[in-house]
Design a protein around this motif. Structure first.
Motif, PDB file in Angstrom:
ATOM      1  N   TYR A  42       0.824  -1.214   0.000  1.00  0.00           N
ATOM      2  CA  TYR A  42       0.000   0.000   0.000  1.00  0.00           C
ATOM      3  C   TYR A  42       0.857   1.262   0.000  1.00  0.00           C
ATOM      4  O   TYR A  42       0.336   2.360  -0.142  1.00  0.00           O
ATOM      5  CB  TYR A  42      -0.915   0.026   1.221  1.00  0.00           C
ATOM      6  CG  TYR A  42      -2.097  -0.886   1.089  1.00  0.00           C
ATOM      7  CD1 TYR A  42      -3.289  -0.430   0.574  1.00  0.00           C
ATOM      8  CD2 TYR A  42      -2.015  -2.204   1.469  1.00  0.00           C
ATOM      9  CE1 TYR A  42      -4.371  -1.252   0.445  1.00  0.00           C
ATOM     10  CE2 TYR A  42      -3.079  -3.052   1.332  1.00  0.00           C
ATOM     11  CZ  TYR A  42      -4.254  -2.568   0.819  1.00  0.00           C
ATOM     12  OH  TYR A  42      -5.310  -3.401   0.680  1.00  0.00           O
ATOM     13  N   PHE A  57      -4.007   7.747  -3.938  1.00  0.00           N
ATOM     14  CA  PHE A  57      -5.452   7.942  -3.804  1.00  0.00           C
ATOM     15  C   PHE A  57      -5.874   9.278  -4.386  1.00  0.00           C
ATOM     16  O   PHE A  57      -7.038   9.618  -4.399  1.00  0.00           O
ATOM     17  CB  PHE A  57      -5.866   7.860  -2.334  1.00  0.00           C
ATOM     18  CG  PHE A  57      -5.706   6.492  -1.755  1.00  0.00           C
ATOM     19  CD1 PHE A  57      -6.689   5.536  -1.907  1.00  0.00           C
ATOM     20  CD2 PHE A  57      -4.561   6.149  -1.070  1.00  0.00           C
ATOM     21  CE1 PHE A  57      -6.531   4.276  -1.396  1.00  0.00           C
ATOM     22  CE2 PHE A  57      -4.403   4.891  -0.547  1.00  0.00           C
ATOM     23  CZ  PHE A  57      -5.390   3.947  -0.705  1.00  0.00           C
ATOM     24  N   LEU A  88      -7.396  -2.022  -6.224  1.00  0.00           N
ATOM     25  CA  LEU A  88      -6.865  -0.660  -6.301  1.00  0.00           C
ATOM     26  C   LEU A  88      -5.847  -0.552  -7.430  1.00  0.00           C
ATOM     27  O   LEU A  88      -5.792   0.457  -8.133  1.00  0.00           O
ATOM     28  CB  LEU A  88      -6.230  -0.268  -4.967  1.00  0.00           C
ATOM     29  CG  LEU A  88      -7.197   0.211  -3.893  1.00  0.00           C
ATOM     30  CD1 LEU A  88      -6.509   0.308  -2.559  1.00  0.00           C
ATOM     31  CD2 LEU A  88      -7.767   1.554  -4.265  1.00  0.00           C
ATOM     32  N   TRP A 117      -7.576   8.393 -10.006  1.00  0.00           N
ATOM     33  CA  TRP A 117      -8.485   9.370  -9.411  1.00  0.00           C
ATOM     34  C   TRP A 117      -9.151  10.264 -10.450  1.00  0.00           C
ATOM     35  O   TRP A 117      -9.824  11.215 -10.103  1.00  0.00           O
ATOM     36  CB  TRP A 117      -7.717  10.225  -8.396  1.00  0.00           C
ATOM     37  CG  TRP A 117      -6.595  10.997  -8.983  1.00  0.00           C
ATOM     38  CD1 TRP A 117      -6.688  12.196  -9.607  1.00  0.00           C
ATOM     39  CD2 TRP A 117      -5.224  10.629  -9.013  1.00  0.00           C
ATOM     40  NE1 TRP A 117      -5.457  12.603 -10.028  1.00  0.00           N
ATOM     41  CE2 TRP A 117      -4.537  11.669  -9.677  1.00  0.00           C
ATOM     42  CE3 TRP A 117      -4.499   9.528  -8.545  1.00  0.00           C
ATOM     43  CZ2 TRP A 117      -3.155  11.625  -9.880  1.00  0.00           C
ATOM     44  CZ3 TRP A 117      -3.138   9.493  -8.757  1.00  0.00           C
ATOM     45  CH2 TRP A 117      -2.487  10.532  -9.409  1.00  0.00           C
ATOM     46  N   ILE A 175     -10.007  10.645  -3.618  1.00  0.00           N
ATOM     47  CA  ILE A 175     -10.146   9.420  -2.819  1.00  0.00           C
ATOM     48  C   ILE A 175     -11.454   8.736  -3.158  1.00  0.00           C
ATOM     49  O   ILE A 175     -11.509   7.518  -3.367  1.00  0.00           O
ATOM     50  CB  ILE A 175     -10.093   9.754  -1.311  1.00  0.00           C
ATOM     51  CG1 ILE A 175      -8.733  10.323  -0.940  1.00  0.00           C
ATOM     52  CG2 ILE A 175     -10.390   8.528  -0.478  1.00  0.00           C
ATOM     53  CD1 ILE A 175      -8.656  10.843   0.453  1.00  0.00           C
ATOM     54  N   THR A 205     -11.366   7.036  -6.658  1.00  0.00           N
ATOM     55  CA  THR A 205     -10.529   5.834  -6.628  1.00  0.00           C
ATOM     56  C   THR A 205     -11.261   4.696  -5.940  1.00  0.00           C
ATOM     57  O   THR A 205     -11.277   3.567  -6.432  1.00  0.00           O
ATOM     58  CB  THR A 205      -9.223   6.126  -5.873  1.00  0.00           C
ATOM     59  OG1 THR A 205      -8.710   7.359  -6.313  1.00  0.00           O
ATOM     60  CG2 THR A 205      -8.215   5.041  -6.093  1.00  0.00           C
ATOM     61  N   LEU A 206     -11.882   5.015  -4.790  1.00  0.00           N
ATOM     62  CA  LEU A 206     -12.540   3.949  -4.029  1.00  0.00           C
ATOM     63  C   LEU A 206     -13.750   3.409  -4.770  1.00  0.00           C
ATOM     64  O   LEU A 206     -14.004   2.200  -4.735  1.00  0.00           O
ATOM     65  CB  LEU A 206     -12.941   4.462  -2.642  1.00  0.00           C
ATOM     66  CG  LEU A 206     -11.768   4.662  -1.688  1.00  0.00           C
ATOM     67  CD1 LEU A 206     -12.266   5.104  -0.339  1.00  0.00           C
ATOM     68  CD2 LEU A 206     -10.951   3.396  -1.547  1.00  0.00           C
TER      69      LEU A 206
END
Lengths: 120, 363
Positions: free
Chosen positions: B113, B118, B269, B279, B307, B310-311
């Motif tokens: 990670y 993000f 991700l 993003w 963020i 991306t999520l």
């Protein structure tokens, strides 16, 4: 290795993420009950008494796949620097890289024909 | 005497200010890491809940509903329960390998990670080796699985560990070759640069359209690397009881679950970052005037949007992999290896050569 300050955060992250399992073991070590029994600690083998050791010979196929893997993994690692400076190096280096890729492909065909990629 | 005192005070104040600075530096190093880990933990809890709810919906069950509203707290309840369970060591196993195995799996996956962006400038470390770090570190996890399978001294565990190692090395090469093609396109391994290279034309600029073959190969191999159905041979219940997890109980069993969900999250991700423009929004880049960029609120809003986008993309892929779990049957070992070595590897090599030829033409 420690001279690269770019990687300071990597080491910090490594330390913090190593703390997570240690913390989990510590907490569960404090909280969990301990009631040992010889039957409970014996390894599971569908409910019968475990027969012999599990550390024995296993299929040679696993070694075959590992060998082919090493060949291709090393090849891909060598291709990464070339890909990074692709626009600088141009067409002559592309041909060299192509020949380089071709050699493991010949190896793959050989392994395939010899049956190294067959499971049964 | 008086001079001495002032000198001492001066030295003291100097050293204390130095130490304050050092402490401040340490805090500024650790706070982003801790907040990232907190975010990851919340993300994993959400995945566990989503997986249970979606599985229940597919199988026409109700699913978790008692722990918290809609069963949101179910994952926390499960984790707490595992924390209170007795931690058994198999009497004939190797205790050191038995404990190191799950820890190694969790640590190695958590480390990847580090390079996950993000948002613009919202990445823990924008290393120049970027994606390569993920590839290098994620191949440590199967060593942990092999360790735990061997350390259990159980035939099921040993077979499971061997299968896990064989499977992840087989699918690592197609994965690596796909990442290589992507980095050829953006001429950089840094994750931020890869996303930036896709930001020009909105939806149509994403690598998904330039690398359709690579996208499918990447998706299949990342699913296999996560050891999820249809590729969950290492823990095939009908053959191997629970694979390398057979002898585990308590928190170590929980660590394996955490590792597998972390792996799932990081894979989706990376699909987002490598193929779906990270993003960036669906619409092309909107020009923001210079004045607005300096405004603090706009920057914060942009970060939040980054963020969020991306999520959303990542969880879309999680949804796909969860539904795949209940759609496709499990493969056999020979089918799995055939798919890896005789289909995905030649295709990804061809994809690489195709990409380089296109790049040569465009040079």
């Amino acid at each position: 290795m420690f001279l690269l300050h770019e990687y300071d955060i990597f080491w910090a992250f490594l330390i913090i993420s190593s703390i997570i399992p240690i913390l989990a073991f510590l907490i569960s070590g404090v909280l969990t009950p301990i009631r040992e029994g010889s039957e409970k600690l014996s390894s599971y083998e569908s409910g019968i008494e475990p027969m012999g050791n599990a550390w024995l010979q296993f299929r040679i196929r696993y070694y075959m796949f590992a060998l082919v893997f090493v060949v291709f993994d090393v090849e891909t690692v060598f291709l990464y620097p070339w890909a990074m400076s692709f626009d600088v190096l141009g067409i002559s280096v592309f041909i060299e890289a192509f020949i380089f890729v071709l050699i493991p492909i010949v190896g793959l065909v050989y392994a395939w024909r010899k049956g190294a990629l067959e499971w049964s | 005497m008086i001079i001495d005192m002032t000198e001492v005070q001066a030295i003291n104040s100097f050293s204390s200010s130095e130490s304050v600075k050092e402490v401040y530096g340490l805090i500024s190093l650790f706070i982003p890491i801790l907040s990232l880990i907190l975010g990851i933990i919340i993300g994993v809890l959400v995945i566990v809940w989503l997986e249970r709810e979606i599985s229940a919906a597919i199988q026409q069950r109700i699913g978790p509903e008692y722990a918290g509203p809609l069963g949101i707290l179910q994952a926390i309840a499960d984790g707490t329960k595992l924390l209170f369970k007795e931690d058994l060591f198999p009497s004939r196993g190797n205790i050191r390998l038995f404990s190191i195995g799950p820890s190694l799996a969790v640590i190695s996956i958590l480390l990847s990670y580090l390079v996950m962006p993000f948002g613009y400038r919202l990445v823990l470390a924008d290393l120049s080796i970027g994606v390569f770090l993920w590839i290098a570190i994620s191949s440590i996890a199967p060593i942990g699985l092999l360790m735990s399978g061997y350390g259990s001294n159980n035939k099921y565990s040993f077979s499971g560990g061997l299968r896990a190692a064989a499977q992840s090395i087989s699918y690592e090469i197609p994965l690596t070759l796909c990442v290589l093609s992507i980095s050829l396109l953006s001429n950089s391994l840094s994750t931020v640069d890869i996303v930036e290279a896709q930001s020009k034309y909105g939806f149509w600029g994403w690598n998904l359209w330039r690398q359709p073959i690579g996208f499918i190969v990447f998706l299949i191999s990342s699913l296999a690397e996560c050891e999820r159905l249809p590729f969950d041979l290492p823990e095939a219940e009908e053959e191997l009881v629970a694979g390398y997890q057979t002898e585990y109980s308590g928190i170590k069993y929980g660590l394996f679950y955490v590792a597998s969900y972390l792996n799932l999250l990081v894979s989706s991700l990376f699909v987002t970052v490598l193929y779906l423009g990270g993003w960036n929004l669906f619409i092309p880049y909107i020009f923001i005037p210079e004045l607005l960029v300096k405004n603090q609120m706009v920057v914060v809003f942009g970060m939040t949007m980054g963020i969020f986008i991306t999520l959303v993309k990542a969880y879309l892929f999680l949804f796909i992999s969860i539904t795949t779990r209940w759609t496709l049957p499990r493969m056999r070992m020979d089918q799995l290896l055939n798919l890896g070595w005789k289909f995905l590897l030649p295709i990804s090599l061809g994809n690489l050569l195709l990409t380089t030829s296109f790049q040569l033409v465009s040079l």
